[in-house]
Design an enzyme around this catalytic site. Structure first.
Site: not given
Ligand code: TYD
Length: 143
Positions: A58-59
């Site tokens: 994820h970011a």
């Protein structure tokens, strides 16, 4: 090598933490807004990772983090929408600073590895971007 954020203003990079060598054993420390380029609002750690498992994926829209291999080793694979860069952490006197808007996954955990993460904010699920296609649309470099 540094990895650009899409905004090209901040970089993921290794932080060389102080190491006080002593015949009684080594000591490393860190201070917010000094060695760590943000105010530390949260720490968490990842441990007991079964062989072959991957964390992250994820970011964050706003969150900045620093990763430290307190014990053992693992790889942090970063993606800025265009370039990939893998950092292998295996020394407890290095921190990896990862700014916001960088996709990351953490892989190849060794047995008994302990990954400490310092974070610039409390946990907020709505700060996550968990869909890679959405990340590329929102922050990826346009070709
Ligand atoms: P997540 O950030 O997705 O894990 P990873 O380390 O693999 O990126 O978090 C896993 C779960 O733990 C998710 O349900 C949210 C929860 N969580 C918290 O409640 N507080 C925290 O500080 C963190 C990091 C995660």
């Amino acid at each position: 090598m540094k990895i650009n954020t899409p905004l090209n203003t901040k970089y993921a990079e290794l932080i060389d933490l102080p190491k006080i060598e002593d015949e009684r054993g080594n000591l490393t420390f860190l201070e917010e807004n000094n060695h760590i380029p943000f105010e530390i609002k949260r720490t968490y750690w990842i441990y007991d990772v079964p062989g072959g498992q991957t964390r992250g994926g994820h970011a964050y829209k706003e969150l900045h983090e620093v990763f430290i291999a307190l014990s053992g080793s693992f790889d942090i694979k970063l993606f800025d929408g265009k370039n990939y860069k893998t950092f292998s952490l295996n020394r407890s006197y290095y921190g990896l600073y990862v700014p916001n808007k960088i996709w990351r996954s953490i892989e190849n955990f060794s047995t008994n590895s302990l990954c400490l993460i310092l974070a610039s904010d409390i946990y907020k699920e709505d700060d996550y971007i968990r869909d890679l296609q959405q990340y590329k649309l929102d922050y990826g470099f346009k070709k």
